[in-house]
Write a protein that holds these residues in place. Structure first.
Motif, short mmCIF file in Angstrom:
data_model
loop_
_atom_site.label_atom_id
_atom_site.label_comp_id
_atom_site.label_asym_id
_atom_site.label_seq_id
_atom_site.Cartn_x
_atom_site.Cartn_y
_atom_site.Cartn_z
N HIS A 122 -13.05 15.10 3.62
CA HIS A 122 -12.64 15.06 5.01
C HIS A 122 -11.20 15.48 5.20
CE1 HIS A 122 -11.47 11.23 3.28
NE2 HIS A 122 -10.59 11.09 4.25
N HIS A 163 -11.46 5.59 6.27
CA HIS A 163 -10.18 5.91 5.66
C HIS A 163 -9.14 5.77 6.76
CE1 HIS A 163 -7.56 9.14 3.43
NE2 HIS A 163 -7.03 7.95 3.38
N LEU A 191 -5.26 3.18 3.73
CA LEU A 191 -6.18 2.31 3.03
C LEU A 191 -7.61 2.71 3.36
CD1 LEU A 191 -7.26 0.08 5.38
CD2 LEU A 191 -4.97 -0.74 5.05
N LEU A 236 0.81 -1.21 0.00
CA LEU A 236 0.00 0.00 0.00
C LEU A 236 0.84 1.26 0.00
CD1 LEU A 236 -2.55 -1.00 2.74
CD2 LEU A 236 -2.95 -0.94 0.32
N CYS A 287 -10.67 7.68 9.85
CA CYS A 287 -11.67 8.70 9.61
C CYS A 287 -12.92 8.02 9.12
CB CYS A 287 -11.17 9.70 8.58
SG CYS A 287 -12.35 11.02 8.28
N ARG A 345 -11.44 1.16 3.96
CA ARG A 345 -12.25 -0.04 4.17
C ARG A 345 -13.70 0.29 3.85
NH1 ARG A 345 -9.76 -3.69 8.19
NH2 ARG A 345 -7.99 -2.56 9.05
#
Lengths: 565, 217
Positions: free
Chosen positions: A242, B35, B113, A226, B56, B115
């Protein structure tokens, strides 16, 4: 075993467990004392006692199971199906074995009812009669008719033959069927397991799934796969909602590896800043530091005086200069480049860098890009030009555009030498993303002033380090506005600062905008001042060519600023 | 502290799993879109890099942030006997400035990442949370709208329950007994131990789906 042959007892069907065949002790023959024994041959084949014992134990097991079920039903609890199935299989197997054994010798025994009472008196005759029930009998007859009708023509022996053949076939079929059933039953119950799952994934599929699984697990637990390489870590697309007001605009992602880079990058520009400390806006060498304009004490912060109209939204909502735009006014360019963090680093760096003026290039570097070198000089000239302009937000891209308000301008420009970097006068705080540039400006200011500014600027968290160009102004003018990027609030750059005359080191003033470094380095430099905040009047044309300070930044800033504001 | 187990399930069976969970948990699912930013500390904060995760929650109307630190897991013979992983974990809600704060402290972004999935929170002798989510990665920094799954065909199932040093045994037992109910569809194991898919998953999923759209509850 004693007792007459074949003594046994069959329970009437009222018992649900038909399997309960209890073999009771044979009764004593009433008068005779003759005790008969089972035919020894039969006895060899089947130990009647043992059969009886087994039957009794089976009966007990079954009744226990029934009790359990009863209890479960009464308490409404959930049965443990695993156990239930296990017990069932045990019982079933046991019954099967008993029946098998008895079948072997059933011919030798006759079962007759022993216990006749009101309950079963009615049904017993039917149960023990060998005559078929009427309907069954009729059925049987009709089938027989059917069968023999086909063969009526043939002679009897042939009929017999045919029938025999047919019987054999059927017999064979039945046998095989029974065999299958028996085998399944044995494996099923014998192993006491549920139906075995015969599904297996073939190897290739299993391997693929395994590989995917590893990928996923490692990604989630350790982040493998990642991580974006450093060079790609730039915010190129619009930030999601956000993060928009969370991340300083243009913040470059602070990645672990980058930090070191940042410092390195800064160095070159530093030199240019030499201009005295004023805020050498470190134009961060390229890198992220951009924008950290180290407190550009110099006028850049002067921004304070800027009217806050800078359009470009400051990256930091609370930075003093933010939002106020420097647009007009005198204020020095603030460059707000946010990145506080970077700014701080930069500040440090910048300190080092206070180099002589030619360093404007440093600004240029800021992002490694840059050509700023020329800027410095340009700036100077431009500065002059700028003087006229009062507010403009400077965008420090590389070199700050100085926009000073008239009043300031004049003073500020005096020095024009603005060291290369320094030029950017307080470009409006906003947007200054410009990355490195800012710090330079600081240099330009007179050294003392600069240093003061610079120091001050250093102290303040970026944002507002506006590269005060004003600071750069050599001597005199030390623009009061020092607006260092001090504490937040939108700066009041405005007049008060101007009045101050002193670079306010500190807190009060609106922050100087240091070239804020944006995350995107690239942006930083580009851009030219042209983009500077829309509202501000862009610095003069001269400015424009300045290195490209990332105009984009400005745009970003503006946007962000606005958001933040 | 928390007890945690992870498992994988093929995406095609996720719906069946949802039906099963709905029946087992007795609560409705909640959507999940988180996030997650994983930050690692820089060298200025000590010789050992520490890791902090910022979550987040994008599903709320106002994104809410949580900071989470996961510590080492229990080790030893006792831990080997427990079928769930017990590890220290500290979590707290924070304001949206948390990212900036950590950057200022010197933390750097290590990876992020996204989810996307659903979760069930329920009480069964312990407060258990089951999340079924597809883990997505972002090719461009912070571009959550353009996230792609890391493994398109497989989703991650996580069962977690907060615990304390005194009651972790009970919590672990509760979690593992709950996991047994999921046996027909997936195997759950400690994070780091791979399980593969369960051969009965397809059949179990088919039977779950065949019960139709009867809404339980």
């Amino acid at each position: 075993m004693d007792g007459p042959l074949g003594v046994g007892q069959s329970q009437p069907q009222q018992q649900q467990q038909q399997q309960q065949q209890q073999q009771q002790q044979p009764e004593q023959p009433p008068p005779a004392k003759v005790v008969e024994r089972l035919n020894p041959a039969v006895q060899q084949q089947l130990n009647l006692e043992s059969v009886k014992t087994r039957a009794i134990s089976l009966f007990k097991a079954i009744s226990r199971i029934l009790e359990d079920f009863d209890l479960i039903a009464r308490t409404n609890s959930v049965p443990k199906w695993q156990d239930v199935l296990g017990q069932f299989s045990m019982v079933n197997l046991e019954l099967y074995n008993i029946v098998e054994d008895i079948k072997k010798v059933s011919k030798a025994f006759v079962v007759h009812p022993k216990n006749v009472n009101a309950e079963n008196a009615a049904i017993l005759p039917v149960m023990i009669s060998s005559k078929l029930l009427p309907e069954i009998e009729a059925d049987d007859n009709s089938k027989r008719e059917q069968l023999l009708y086909a063969m009526q023509n043939l002679s009897v022996p042939s009929q017999i033959e045919k029938l025999k053949a047919r019987i054999d076939m059927i017999g064979a079929a039945c046998e095989s069927a029974e065999k299958v059933i028996a085998d399944t039953r044995k494996t099923y119950f014998g192993t006491r397991q549920g139906p075995t799952n015969i599904l297996t994934l073939d190897k290739a599929q299993a391997a693929k799934i395994q590989e995917q699984e590893n990928l996923l697990r490692h990604a989630v637990n350790h982040g493998q796969g990642l991580r974006i390489p450093m060079d790609q870590r730039q915010i190129t697309s619009a930030l999601p909602a956000h993060l928009v007001d969370v991340l300083p605009v243009g913040d470059s992602v602070q990645t672990i590896s980058e930090s070191s880079g940042m410092y390195l990058k800064n160095t070159p520009p530093m030199s240019s800043n030499a201009v005295n400390n004023q805020g050498t806006l470190l134009q961060a060498s390229g890198g992220q530091l951009v924008g950290r304009p180290a407190a550009s004490p110099s006028g850049a912060t002067g921004a304070s005086s800027f009217d806050n109209t800078t359009t470009s939204p400051l990256p930091y909502a609370n930075s003093p200069r933010s939002a106020t735009n420097m647009m007009n006014t005198p204020s020095p360019q603030q460059q707000t480049q946010q990145q506080h963090q970077q700014q701080q680093h930069q500040q440090q760096r910048q300190r080092l860098m206070q180099l002589p003026q030619h360093q404007q290039q440093i600004l240029a570097q800021q992002l490694r890009q840059s050509p700023m070198t020329g800027l410095g000089q340009n700036q100077l000239s431009q500065l002059h030009d700028l003087q006229g302009q009062a507010q403009q937000k400077y965008q420090l891209h590389g070199q700050n555009q100085m926009q000073f308000s008239q009043s300031l301008g004049a003073q500020q420009f005096q020095g024009r030498q603005l060291p290369s970097g320094a030029i950017q006068h307080g470009i409006a705080q906003s947007q200054l993303n410009q990355g490195n540039q800012l710090t330079r400006h600081l240099n330009q200011m007179s050294s003392t002033a600069n240093s003061a500014l610079f120091n001050a600027a250093q102290a303040t968290p970026n944002n507002q380090m506006i590269s005060n160009m004003t600071a750069m102004m050599p001597s005199q003018s030390l623009l009061p506005r020092m607006q260092f990027g001090l504490s937040g609030a939108n700066r009041t750059l405005g007049s008060q600062n101007l009045n101050d005359q002193v670079f306010n080191m500190g807190a009060a003033n609106p922050t100087t905008m240091l070239p804020i470094q944006q995350q995107q380095q690239q942006q930083q430099q580009q851009g030219g001042f042209g983009n500077m905040q829309q509202n501000t009047q862009n610095l003069q044309p001269g400015m424009v060519p300045m290195q490209q300070n990332p105009q984009q930044n400005h745009n970003n800033f503006q946007q962000h600023r606005q958001n933040q504001q | 502290m928390e007890c945690v187990v992870q498992g994988i399930i093929e995406t095609q069976h996720v719906e069946a799993l949802e039906i099963l969970l709905l029946g087992l948990c007795g609560v409705h699912r909640v959507r999940l879109r988180v996030h997650e930013l994983c930050l690692k500390s820089g060298p200025n904060l000590g010789s050992e890099a520490s890791e902090v995760r910022l979550l987040c929650d994008l599903e709320q109307p106002e994104p809410t942030w949580t900071v989470r630190h996961v510590g080492g897991s229990m080790r030893g013979a006792g831990a080997d006997q427990i079928s769930v992983l017990v590890r220290t974990m500290v979590e707290s809600k924070v304001s949206k400035n948390v990212l900036r704060l950590f950057y200022l402290l010197g933390y750097k972004l290590d990876h992020e990442l996204l989810r996307v999935g659903f979760a069930f929170h329920f009480q069964r002798s312990a407060q258990i949370t089951v999340t079924v989510s597809s883990v997505n990665k972002m090719l461009k920094l912070h571009a959550t709208d353009e996230a792609v799954p890391v493994t398109p065909g497989i989703q991650l199932v996580e069962v977690t329950a907060p615990a304390s040093a005194e009651n972790y045994n009970e919590v672990a037992a509760a979690v593992s007994s709950f996991c047994e109910y999921l046996a027909p569809l997936l195997h759950l194991s400690k994070p780091g131990v791979s399980t593969g898919v369960v051969p009965t998953a397809a059949a179990a999923a088919a039977s779950l789906m065949s019960y139709g759209g009867t809404t339980i509850m």
